[in-house]
Write a protein that holds these residues in place. Structure first.
Motif, mmCIF file in Angstrom:
data_model
loop_
_atom_site.group_PDB
_atom_site.id
_atom_site.type_symbol
_atom_site.label_atom_id
_atom_site.label_comp_id
_atom_site.label_asym_id
_atom_site.label_seq_id
_atom_site.Cartn_x
_atom_site.Cartn_y
_atom_site.Cartn_z
ATOM 1 N N ARG A 212 0.834 -1.208 0.000
ATOM 2 C CA ARG A 212 0.000 0.000 0.000
ATOM 3 C C ARG A 212 0.868 1.257 0.000
ATOM 4 O O ARG A 212 0.526 2.272 -0.626
ATOM 5 N N ALA A 213 1.993 1.201 0.696
ATOM 6 C CA ALA A 213 2.910 2.339 0.697
ATOM 7 C C ALA A 213 3.469 2.587 -0.694
ATOM 8 O O ALA A 213 3.588 3.734 -1.150
ATOM 9 N N TRP A 214 3.801 1.508 -1.403
ATOM 10 C CA TRP A 214 4.301 1.648 -2.773
ATOM 11 C C TRP A 214 3.221 2.203 -3.703
ATOM 12 O O TRP A 214 3.531 2.927 -4.651
ATOM 13 N N TRP A 215 1.950 1.876 -3.457
ATOM 14 C CA TRP A 215 0.885 2.467 -4.272
ATOM 15 C C TRP A 215 0.933 3.992 -4.162
ATOM 16 O O TRP A 215 0.839 4.701 -5.163
ATOM 17 N N SER A 216 1.072 4.488 -2.939
ATOM 18 C CA SER A 216 1.143 5.936 -2.741
ATOM 19 C C SER A 216 2.413 6.517 -3.341
ATOM 20 O O SER A 216 2.384 7.530 -4.049
ATOM 21 N N LEU A 217 3.545 5.866 -3.077
ATOM 22 C CA LEU A 217 4.821 6.383 -3.544
ATOM 23 C C LEU A 217 4.875 6.424 -5.077
ATOM 24 O O LEU A 217 5.232 7.438 -5.683
ATOM 25 N N ARG A 218 4.503 5.326 -5.697
ATOM 26 C CA ARG A 218 4.543 5.257 -7.159
ATOM 27 C C ARG A 218 3.597 6.288 -7.785
ATOM 28 O O ARG A 218 3.955 6.945 -8.760
ATOM 29 N N SER A 219 2.418 6.442 -7.202
ATOM 30 C CA SER A 219 1.451 7.392 -7.755
ATOM 31 C C SER A 219 1.932 8.830 -7.596
ATOM 32 O O SER A 219 1.807 9.645 -8.523
ATOM 33 N N LEU A 220 2.473 9.173 -6.445
ATOM 34 C CA LEU A 220 3.007 10.515 -6.245
ATOM 35 C C LEU A 220 4.093 10.841 -7.261
ATOM 36 O O LEU A 220 4.116 11.930 -7.850
ATOM 37 N N LEU A 221 5.003 9.902 -7.482
ATOM 38 C CA LEU A 221 6.095 10.150 -8.414
ATOM 39 C C LEU A 221 5.629 10.188 -9.863
ATOM 40 O O LEU A 221 6.274 10.816 -10.707
ATOM 41 N N ALA A 222 4.498 9.549 -10.152
ATOM 42 C CA ALA A 222 4.059 9.438 -11.545
ATOM 43 C C ALA A 222 3.269 10.637 -12.044
ATOM 44 O O ALA A 222 3.280 10.924 -13.249
ATOM 45 N N VAL A 223 2.567 11.336 -11.165
ATOM 46 C CA VAL A 223 1.588 12.333 -11.601
ATOM 47 C C VAL A 223 2.197 13.392 -12.518
ATOM 48 O O VAL A 223 1.698 13.647 -13.625
ATOM 49 N N ARG A 224 3.282 14.027 -12.096
ATOM 50 C CA ARG A 224 3.871 15.102 -12.923
ATOM 51 C C ARG A 224 4.395 14.554 -14.240
ATOM 52 O O ARG A 224 4.231 15.167 -15.301
ATOM 53 N N TRP A 225 5.070 13.392 -14.207
ATOM 54 C CA TRP A 225 5.605 12.807 -15.441
ATOM 55 C C TRP A 225 4.469 12.531 -16.418
ATOM 56 O O TRP A 225 4.586 12.830 -17.611
ATOM 57 N N LEU A 226 3.393 11.982 -15.940
ATOM 58 C CA LEU A 226 2.267 11.659 -16.814
ATOM 59 C C LEU A 226 1.679 12.923 -17.439
ATOM 60 O O LEU A 226 1.397 12.957 -18.644
ATOM 61 N N ILE A 227 1.495 13.960 -16.641
ATOM 62 C CA ILE A 227 0.961 15.217 -17.164
ATOM 63 C C ILE A 227 1.890 15.803 -18.220
ATOM 64 O O ILE A 227 1.450 16.224 -19.302
ATOM 65 N N GLU A 228 3.189 15.799 -17.927
ATOM 66 C CA GLU A 228 4.167 16.387 -18.844
ATOM 67 C C GLU A 228 4.305 15.612 -20.145
ATOM 68 O O GLU A 228 4.747 16.153 -21.158
ATOM 69 N N HIS A 229 3.923 14.320 -20.149
ATOM 70 C CA HIS A 229 4.056 13.495 -21.346
ATOM 71 C C HIS A 229 2.708 13.196 -22.016
ATOM 72 O O HIS A 229 2.602 12.290 -22.844
ATOM 73 N N GLY A 230 1.695 13.981 -21.658
ATOM 74 C CA GLY A 230 0.426 13.894 -22.366
ATOM 75 C C GLY A 230 -0.538 12.823 -21.894
ATOM 76 O O GLY A 230 -1.518 12.520 -22.588
ATOM 77 N N PHE A 231 -0.295 12.239 -20.706
ATOM 78 C CA PHE A 231 -1.202 11.243 -20.148
ATOM 79 C C PHE A 231 -2.076 11.885 -19.060
ATOM 80 O O PHE A 231 -1.804 13.007 -18.612
ATOM 81 N N ASP A 232 -3.103 11.186 -18.623
ATOM 82 C CA ASP A 232 -4.053 11.765 -17.684
ATOM 83 C C ASP A 232 -4.137 10.954 -16.393
ATOM 84 O O ASP A 232 -4.893 9.979 -16.307
ATOM 85 N N PRO A 233 -3.375 11.347 -15.365
ATOM 86 C CA PRO A 233 -3.444 10.617 -14.089
ATOM 87 C C PRO A 233 -4.732 10.882 -13.326
ATOM 88 O O PRO A 233 -4.993 10.229 -12.312
#
Length: 247
Positions: A212-233
């Motif tokens: 569950r901790a990795w779910w939070s960690l991975r999601s936090l780290l992914a949000v900006r990258w996804l937005i910057e590369h045209g994906f929708d978190p």
């Protein structure tokens, strides 16, 4: 003539499908080398390499269909259990020679996480309370771990099944030595309802709070990258919904 389908494309790499052939274009040859090496060592089914002419890697399509996708429906419990057994087989295999994405140190991850959390709030992507709560949850993932052979990007869309049988796992560019629970968390991200099924197939004593901790960690780290590369978190069932579920 077969049509060319763009499977995924961003500034780092692209994957195209032409008939039964996938063409992966990656400007980072070290990453491509790591993918080829990992597929040769992995004790689970992987795509057949048809040819390689840098920066292009040609792979044969796998039989079956993917387990599902983040934010979408998925297959039944038995297939998830079979996938859990395949993941265990990978994690129990001899260690590969190089570290992978799941092998970053806790110190480096904590520094990256703190910087990312601050930027998420400053840039107005997420409210401070949501970020603070998930940063607290993520802390449990920052602990010592025993290295395993990890895939490093084990999204459910990367696992193919035919009925209840795993027919192959794709996208090995992030593979290497790493934290096994990172893989399990990546695989079950957004599909918490199947965590029990996966762990039934995986076996052993697994710390669910770390997953569950990795779910939070991975999601936090992914949000900006996804937005910057045209994906929708922010799409239903995706990373931001995962963060909200921790509240």
């Amino acid at each position: 003539m077969d049509e060319v389908e763009v499977v995924v494309a961003h500034s780092e790499r692209a994957t195209l499908r032409v008939g039964d052939v996938f063409l992966k274009v990656d400007a980072d040859q070290a990453r491509a080398d790591a993918e080829v090496e990992a597929m040769s060592l992995a004790p689970v089914p992987t795509p057949e390499i048809l040819w390689r002419e840098p920066p292009v890697l040609a792979l044969a399509a796998l039989p079956g269909t993917t387990l599902g996708r983040l934010g979408g429906p998925s297959t039944g419990s038995a297939a998830w259990a079979s996938a859990g057994a395949a993941i265990r087989k990978l994690h129990d295999a001899p260690l590969p020679p190089r570290p992978g994405r799941a092998g970053r140190s806790s110190v480096a991850l904590a520094a990256e996480l703190d910087g990312t959390c601050a930027a998420l709030v400053t840039d107005g992507h997420l409210p401070a309370g949501l970020v603070t709560r998930n940063r607290r949850v993520a802390e449990a993932a920052l602990r010592p771990w025993t290295p395993a052979f990890t895939h490093g990007d084990l999204q459910i869309a990367h696992v193919f099944v035919d009925g209840d049988e795993v027919t192959g796992i794709i996208d090995w560019s992030e593979a290497g030595r790493g934290d096994a629970l990172y893989d399990l968390a990546a695989f079950t991200l957004g599909h918490e309802e199947h965590l029990d099924d996966v762990l039934t197939g995986y076996g052993g004593d697994v710390d669910r709070e770390v997953i569950r901790a990795w779910w939070s960690l991975r999601s936090l780290l992914a949000v900006r990258w996804l937005i910057e590369h045209g994906f929708d978190p922010f799409a239903p069932g995706c990373e931001v919904d995962v963060l909200r579920s921790r509240m």
